[in-house]
Write a protein that holds these residues in place. Structure first.
Motif, short mmCIF file in Angstrom:
data_model
loop_
_atom_site.label_atom_id
_atom_site.label_comp_id
_atom_site.label_asym_id
_atom_site.label_seq_id
_atom_site.Cartn_x
_atom_site.Cartn_y
_atom_site.Cartn_z
N THR A 102 12.84 9.97 -3.53
CA THR A 102 12.49 11.39 -3.57
C THR A 102 12.00 11.91 -2.23
OG1 THR A 102 10.42 10.55 -4.52
CG2 THR A 102 11.98 11.55 -6.04
N GLY A 103 12.17 11.11 -1.17
CA GLY A 103 11.67 11.52 0.13
C GLY A 103 12.64 12.40 0.90
N SER A 104 12.31 12.63 2.18
CA SER A 104 13.13 13.50 3.04
C SER A 104 14.18 12.67 3.78
CB SER A 104 12.23 14.19 4.06
OG SER A 104 11.77 13.24 5.00
N ALA A 105 14.90 13.33 4.68
CA ALA A 105 15.92 12.64 5.48
C ALA A 105 15.28 11.75 6.53
CB ALA A 105 16.83 13.66 6.16
N PHE A 106 13.97 11.91 6.73
CA PHE A 106 13.29 11.21 7.81
C PHE A 106 12.32 10.13 7.31
CE2 PHE A 106 10.13 10.87 11.24
CZ PHE A 106 10.99 10.53 12.28
N ILE A 107 11.56 10.44 6.26
CA ILE A 107 10.60 9.46 5.73
C ILE A 107 10.42 9.72 4.23
CG2 ILE A 107 8.53 10.85 6.22
CD1 ILE A 107 7.21 8.08 7.05
N GLY A 108 10.13 8.64 3.51
CA GLY A 108 9.93 8.76 2.06
C GLY A 108 8.60 9.39 1.72
N ASP A 109 8.36 9.55 0.43
CA ASP A 109 7.06 10.08 -0.02
C ASP A 109 6.25 8.92 -0.63
OD1 ASP A 109 8.23 9.57 -2.46
OD2 ASP A 109 8.72 11.67 -2.86
N ALA B 269 13.60 2.76 9.02
CA ALA B 269 14.22 2.10 7.86
C ALA B 269 14.68 3.15 6.86
CB ALA B 269 13.22 1.15 7.21
N CYS B 270 13.89 4.21 6.69
CA CYS B 270 14.25 5.29 5.75
C CYS B 270 15.53 5.98 6.19
CB CYS B 270 13.10 6.28 5.64
SG CYS B 270 13.52 7.73 4.64
N TRP B 271 15.61 6.36 7.46
CA TRP B 271 16.79 7.13 7.87
C TRP B 271 18.05 6.26 7.94
CZ3 TRP B 271 13.87 8.27 12.96
CH2 TRP B 271 14.36 7.55 14.04
N THR B 272 17.85 4.93 8.04
CA THR B 272 19.01 4.02 8.13
C THR B 272 19.51 3.56 6.78
OG1 THR B 272 18.07 3.20 10.21
CG2 THR B 272 19.84 1.90 9.23
N TRP B 273 18.58 3.23 5.87
CA TRP B 273 18.96 2.56 4.62
C TRP B 273 18.69 3.35 3.35
CZ3 TRP B 273 16.16 -2.17 6.94
CH2 TRP B 273 17.05 -2.91 7.73
N ASN B 274 17.81 4.34 3.42
CA ASN B 274 17.54 5.14 2.23
C ASN B 274 18.70 6.11 2.02
OD1 ASN B 274 16.48 7.11 0.38
ND2 ASN B 274 14.42 6.45 0.93
N SER B 275 19.15 6.27 0.79
CA SER B 275 20.31 7.14 0.54
C SER B 275 20.06 8.58 0.97
CB SER B 275 20.70 7.08 -0.94
OG SER B 275 19.55 7.12 -1.75
N ASN B 276 18.78 8.96 1.14
CA ASN B 276 18.47 10.31 1.65
C ASN B 276 18.45 10.38 3.17
OD1 ASN B 276 17.99 11.14 -0.97
ND2 ASN B 276 15.82 10.62 -0.88
N GLY B 277 18.40 9.22 3.82
CA GLY B 277 18.19 9.19 5.27
C GLY B 277 19.31 9.88 6.04
N TRP B 278 18.94 10.52 7.15
CA TRP B 278 19.95 11.32 7.88
C TRP B 278 21.07 10.44 8.45
CZ3 TRP B 278 20.99 10.23 12.94
CH2 TRP B 278 20.01 9.62 13.70
N SER B 279 20.72 9.26 8.96
CA SER B 279 21.75 8.39 9.52
C SER B 279 22.66 7.83 8.43
CB SER B 279 21.10 7.24 10.30
OG SER B 279 22.09 6.38 10.82
N PHE C 129 0.83 -1.20 0.00
CA PHE C 129 0.00 0.00 0.00
C PHE C 129 0.87 1.26 0.00
CE2 PHE C 129 -2.89 3.09 2.13
CZ PHE C 129 -3.93 3.03 1.23
N TRP C 130 1.71 1.41 1.04
CA TRP C 130 2.59 2.59 1.06
C TRP C 130 3.89 2.38 1.82
CZ3 TRP C 130 -1.43 6.18 3.94
CH2 TRP C 130 -1.59 5.74 5.25
N GLY C 131 4.03 1.23 2.49
CA GLY C 131 5.21 1.00 3.32
C GLY C 131 6.52 1.07 2.54
N PHE C 132 6.58 0.36 1.41
CA PHE C 132 7.81 0.37 0.62
C PHE C 132 8.15 1.79 0.17
CE2 PHE C 132 9.93 0.12 -3.61
CZ PHE C 132 11.15 -0.37 -3.16
N SER C 133 7.14 2.52 -0.23
CA SER C 133 7.36 3.89 -0.71
C SER C 133 7.86 4.79 0.42
CB SER C 133 6.06 4.45 -1.30
OG SER C 133 6.31 5.61 -2.05
N LEU C 134 7.25 4.66 1.61
CA LEU C 134 7.66 5.51 2.74
C LEU C 134 9.08 5.21 3.19
CD1 LEU C 134 4.38 5.43 4.88
CD2 LEU C 134 5.25 7.34 3.51
N ALA C 135 9.51 3.97 3.01
CA ALA C 135 10.86 3.62 3.45
C ALA C 135 11.90 3.86 2.36
CB ALA C 135 10.90 2.16 3.89
N PHE C 136 11.55 3.58 1.10
CA PHE C 136 12.59 3.50 0.07
C PHE C 136 12.39 4.34 -1.19
CE2 PHE C 136 13.44 -0.49 2.44
CZ PHE C 136 14.77 -0.25 2.72
#
Length: 481
Positions: A89-96, A165-175, A79-86
């Motif tokens: 085009t999202g932010s440093a905290f959560i995807g779009d 997951a976004c901030w840890t593994w997404n290339s935009n994530g702050w961590s 539904f939206w989990g994969f998009s919010l994490a990965f």
């Protein structure tokens, strides 16, 4: 039309609309899909592990919960989990919501690795998203309501797992951008679920009879504990080894250190317990093996085999002693999830900051990191601590908020009634049982408590079996069965 062709060696070539070509490695796709299946089996494995540790009147609830969680998160991820994490085009905290409803998730290169398509990465990451809330839900055991857990899993995955997951593994994530190292989920999986379990335990309050002999029961099915541990350990090769997203030397090293840390962790915990009881505890061994697996998770793609021995030893030691925290602070964490997962995850994150090596990360021929203290990169420990504290506190606070918001919606309240607790969740919430009906009258009528005979133990064990079988047979005859 997805534009797929093959080269002479049989590798898949994907051509996007602009004409750019990407070559995928069949072996990497195969290994990642195999990893998906390996992590899948960990989820019911966790159900069996938790089930075995409980009293038999709650034995089915955890096995059911594991498959329910898998199903709910599978929908949430689509539904939206994969998009919010990965989403890229999202932010440093959560995807779009770029990939809402898995739109556009097919043959494009994945955010995790250009060697596998997005679809392969998405289904692999789904399994991580699915096991995480199940780790936390062990905390509702014996006293929660099973119905509201369905809603809780969807909400928690969206508001807690996906951002971490976004901030840890997404290339935009702050961590990720900071330089935090987390190969397979120290923070998103273990710290987040362990902190959530603590929040759930505090919110639900203590079980009936807490602190009395009634709750000093032994696990009702130690075979299930070992079966669950075996399935978890087995699946962890896909959890850590699969996180290389490629069938390469780094994946092999991740599998090696994972197995080693689990082995040392199990032996360490068992020996700590032996000093008290003078007994070789299978449950102690299993607890230690899982603590070792938890700790090596963030470091599995970054550390060598000698470090893995230390990961296992430290996890088996620190997590063993952390199980005493619940007595110090007076919360009822039925299955010691905070001690195993949150504490174990922090141990793993910190040790990764100390023992990460650029040379091990480079086993895949692609990854370049400055390493940890072994490579004289001392700031790495700071990054690891920042990530650990953020995940711990965010998950704890957010889970508490979710639980209290649900508390004021009557049909979503997570705390069960005293009646449900006495009967057991299997009968009260499910009307089904893990085994047959043997021993139920004794559990509910509390005959053990009222007629304690010599050599009998209290709690969820039924030593006096001749009486039961006879009792049940009479009932069966009366009902004409």
């Amino acid at each position: 039309m997805v534009n797929i062709t093959y080269d002479a060696s049989g590798s898949i070539i994907y051509t996007d609309d602009s004409g750019t070509q990407t070559v995928y490695q069949n072996g990497d796709i195969a290994w990642t899909l195999a990893g998906t299946a390996l992590v899948f089996i960990m989820i019911p494995g966790l159900g069996y592990f938790y089930s075995g540790l409980l009293r038999r009147k709650n034995a089915l609830s955890m096995i059911y919960m594991s498959v329910m969680t898998l199903a709910v998160v599978s929908f949430q991820w689509f539904f939206w989990g994969f998009s919010l994490a990965f989403s890229e085009t999202g932010s440093a905290f959560i995807g779009d919501l770029k990939y809402f409803g898995m739109k556009g998730v097919a043959a494009e290169p994945s955010i995790g690795s250009a060697r596998i398509p997005s679809l392969v990465f998405a289904v692999y990451q789904l399994m991580f998203a699915a096991i995480t809330p199940m780790l936390a839900l062990g905390a509702v055991s014996e006293r929660g309501r099973l119905g509201p857990c369905i809603a809780f899993v969807f909400i928690w995955s969206t508001l807690v797992y996906d951002p971490i997951a976004c901030w840890t593994w997404n290339s935009n994530g702050w961590s990720f951008a900071l330089g935090g190292l987390d190969f397979a989920g120290g923070s998103p999986v273990h710290i987040s679920s362990g902190s959530a379990a603590l929040a759930i335990s505090i919110y639900l309050g203590k079980r009936r009879g807490y602190g009395t002999e009634r709750l000093a029961y032994k696990p009702h099915n130690t075979s299930y504990v070992i079966l669950g541990t075996a399935l978890l350990w087995f699946g962890w090769f896909g959890f850590n080894g699969g996180s290389a997203l490629s069938a390469n030397l780094r994946a092999a090293m991740a599998c090696t250190v994972t197995n080693l840390a689990a082995s040392v962790g199990g032996l360490t915990w068992m020996l700590w317990d032996y000093r008290i009881e003078r007994k070789w505890s299978a449950v102690g061994f299993c607890s230690g093996a899982i603590a070792g697996l938890v700790a090596i998770t963030p470091g599995s793609g970054f550390v060598g085999a000698p470090a893995a021995v230390l990961f296992g030893f430290m996890a088996g030691t620190v997590c063993n002693f952390a199980t005493q925290l619940k007595f110090v602070f007076g919360y009822d964490d039925t299955l010691d999830i905070f001690a195993s997962h949150a504490v174990g995850g922090v141990v793993g994150n910190v040790l990764t900051g100390l023992f990460a090596q650029a040379s091990v990360a480079g086993f895949d021929g692609i990854t370049v990191i400055p390493g940890g203290w072994l490579d004289h990169h001392y700031i790495q420990l700071g990054y690891q601590l920042a990530d650990s504290v953020a995940a711990l506190s965010y998950s704890f606070v957010m889970t508490t908020i979710i639980l209290w918001l649900m508390h004021f919606i009557p049909f979503l309240r997570m705390r069960g009634t005293e009646e449900a607790e006495i009967m057991g969740l299997d009968e009260y919430d499910m009307g089904e049982f893990a085994y047959d009906y043997v021993g139920l009258e004794q559990e509910i009528g509390h005959e053990i408590e009222t007629k304690v005979k010599e050599g009998m133990t209290s709690g969820g064990r039924e030593p006096h079996h001749e009486h039961h079988h006879h009792h049940v047979d009479e009932n069966s005859l009366e009902k004409g069965q």
